[in-house]
Design an enzyme around this catalytic site. Structure first.
Site, PDB file in Angstrom:
ATOM      1  N   HIS A 100       0.802  -1.221   0.000  1.00  0.00           N
ATOM      2  CA  HIS A 100       0.000   0.000   0.000  1.00  0.00           C
ATOM      3  C   HIS A 100       0.834   1.269   0.000  1.00  0.00           C
ATOM      4  CE1 HIS A 100      -4.424   1.181   1.078  1.00  0.00           C
ATOM      5  NE2 HIS A 100      -3.970   1.835   0.036  1.00  0.00           N
ATOM      6  N   ASP A 123     -10.017  -0.270   3.788  1.00  0.00           N
ATOM      7  CA  ASP A 123      -8.839  -0.873   4.405  1.00  0.00           C
ATOM      8  C   ASP A 123      -9.136  -1.246   5.852  1.00  0.00           C
ATOM      9  OD1 ASP A 123      -6.166  -1.464   5.219  1.00  0.00           O
ATOM     10  OD2 ASP A 123      -5.354   0.115   3.958  1.00  0.00           O
ATOM     11  N   HIS A 125      -6.821  -0.999   7.962  1.00  0.00           N
ATOM     12  CA  HIS A 125      -5.892  -0.125   8.675  1.00  0.00           C
ATOM     13  C   HIS A 125      -6.070   1.325   8.225  1.00  0.00           C
ATOM     14  CE1 HIS A 125      -4.127  -4.172   8.158  1.00  0.00           C
ATOM     15  NE2 HIS A 125      -3.791  -4.036   9.427  1.00  0.00           N
ATOM     16  N   ASP A 127      -3.443   3.499   8.022  1.00  0.00           N
ATOM     17  CA  ASP A 127      -2.234   3.883   7.265  1.00  0.00           C
ATOM     18  C   ASP A 127      -1.874   5.348   7.489  1.00  0.00           C
ATOM     19  OD1 ASP A 127      -2.075   1.298   6.358  1.00  0.00           O
ATOM     20  OD2 ASP A 127      -3.002   1.704   4.423  1.00  0.00           O
ATOM     21  N   HIS A 140       4.362   0.994   4.216  1.00  0.00           N
ATOM     22  CA  HIS A 140       2.992   0.725   3.757  1.00  0.00           C
ATOM     23  C   HIS A 140       1.954   1.079   4.820  1.00  0.00           C
ATOM     24  CE1 HIS A 140       2.067  -3.676   5.273  1.00  0.00           C
ATOM     25  NE2 HIS A 140       2.683  -2.983   6.190  1.00  0.00           N
ATOM     26  N   ASP A 228      -7.459  -1.783  -0.338  1.00  0.00           N
ATOM     27  CA  ASP A 228      -6.551  -2.790   0.203  1.00  0.00           C
ATOM     28  C   ASP A 228      -7.369  -4.061   0.416  1.00  0.00           C
ATOM     29  OD1 ASP A 228      -4.964  -4.397   1.932  1.00  0.00           O
ATOM     30  OD2 ASP A 228      -3.940  -2.616   2.704  1.00  0.00           O
ATOM     31  N   ASP A 230      -6.979  -6.363   2.346  1.00  0.00           N
ATOM     32  CA  ASP A 230      -7.170  -6.757   3.741  1.00  0.00           C
ATOM     33  C   ASP A 230      -8.352  -6.028   4.383  1.00  0.00           C
ATOM     34  OD1 ASP A 230      -6.333  -4.280   4.913  1.00  0.00           O
ATOM     35  OD2 ASP A 230      -4.271  -4.958   5.118  1.00  0.00           O
ATOM     36  N   GLU A 273      -2.007  -4.980  -2.080  1.00  0.00           N
ATOM     37  CA  GLU A 273      -1.706  -5.953  -1.025  1.00  0.00           C
ATOM     38  C   GLU A 273      -2.158  -7.381  -1.342  1.00  0.00           C
ATOM     39  OE1 GLU A 273       0.251  -5.487   1.499  1.00  0.00           O
ATOM     40  OE2 GLU A 273       0.331  -3.306   1.818  1.00  0.00           O
TER      41      GLU A 273
END
Length: 301
Positions: A100, A123, A125, A127, A140, A228, A230, A273
């Site tokens: 990412h 996402d 997360h 980030d 990332h 992303d 994830d 990712e």
């Protein structure tokens, strides 16, 4: 979306994190039939190939809180130039990662054209770490912070100086793993976040309606979707480097993409990712391509 002229840009970068394999993500997504699926919808696609990434000096130097900094800067600078060139040609950029950290380059390249860009960050997360707050030093986990103007100056000033996106133009969807420093920054900057709590409580339909209304209220001149894999629950997308249980499900993700297609606001996209070495029969690459289908207007009937 109307029929688009789409340029695919691969970024086989795995230097923004510590697990090998995500550099094969662009190939996995292509292998899953990205070009064929998008063309079948009626769009015109040119695969522009991959950004060259220098892997020769991985981990040999650099600040432990900014791992592989020089290599990440070079790859993202090249990506920013390519994205800016694609947009200048009137084409729609579809960027395939890679980790990412490539969002730093994507958003820098878009900043040439869009002066009030909205960003949807799909996402697990946030980030939003910097070298000072990151538990790992993996870049990332920093691209959104960098893009709103926070972090190492060579990342913040990559391609063109300063902030690329206003924090009030960012919406995060699906967050469920947020570090303490990121939590403070979200509150300080007033970043809009729809965590899994809001998705569970209100449903994806309401969340996406609120996202669209919010970005329209900001009078954005374009919207970039940074997805992303994830963000999805690892049951549906096992081939990611930092899986977090309890994520967005497969059907909710399709609904989100379908609603974003219907609103007509999306002007650029990246899927990141995908790590084939952690995947099961390219399941995650296949999910990415299926979500692209929904985002680019694929209909059942």
């Amino acid at each position: 979306m109307d029929n688009l002229n789409i340029s695919i840009i691969g970024v086989p970068l795995d230097l923004g994190q510590s697990r090998r394999g995500v550099d094969m993500g662009p190939s996995a997504i292509r292998y899953a039939g990205a070009v064929e699926r998008i063309e079948a919808i009626g769009h015109q696609v040119i695969d522009e190939g991959d950004i060259r990434v220098d892997m020769s000096s991985r981990g040999q130097h650099g600040d432990s809180n900014l791992k592989n900094l020089d290599e990440v800067i070079q790859a993202n600078t090249d990506l920013a130039k390519k994205v800016a060139e694609v947009v200048e040609r009137g084409r729609f950029p579809l960027v395939l990662g890679g980790d990412h950290s490539i969002a730093i380059g994507t958003l820098a390249g878009l900043a040439d054209k869009y002066k009030n860009l909205g960003v949807i960050w799909y996402d697990a997360h946030a980030d939003l770490n910097t070298a000072e707050t990151s538990p790992s030093g993996n870049i990332h986990g920093m691209p959104l912070a960098v893009s709103i103007g926070l972090g190492h100056e060579s990342l913040v000033n990559l391609y063109r100086d300063g902030q690329k996106v206003k924090p009030e133009n960012v919406v995060i969807i699906g967050a469920r793993s947020v570090d303490p420093g990121e939590r403070e920054l979200i509150k300080e900057k007033g970043i809009k976040v729809f965590t899994m709590h809001e998705i569970d409580r209100d449903g994806m339909t309401t969340v996406i309606e609120n996202v669209i209304a919010y970005l329209r209220s900001r009078d954005v001149d374009g919207v970039h979707l940074s997805l992303d894999l994830d963000g999805l629950d690892p049951i549906y997308a096992p081939g990611v480097g930092t899986p977090v249980p309890g994520g967005i499900n497969y059907r909710e993700s399709h609904l989100a993409m379908e609603m974003l297609e219907d609103c007509g606001m999306i002007t650029s996209v990246e899927f990141v990712e995908v790590n084939p070495t952690l995947d099961v029969k390219n399941k995650t690459g296949d999910v990415a391509v299926r979500l692209m289908g929904s985002l680019f207007g694929e209909k059942l009937l």
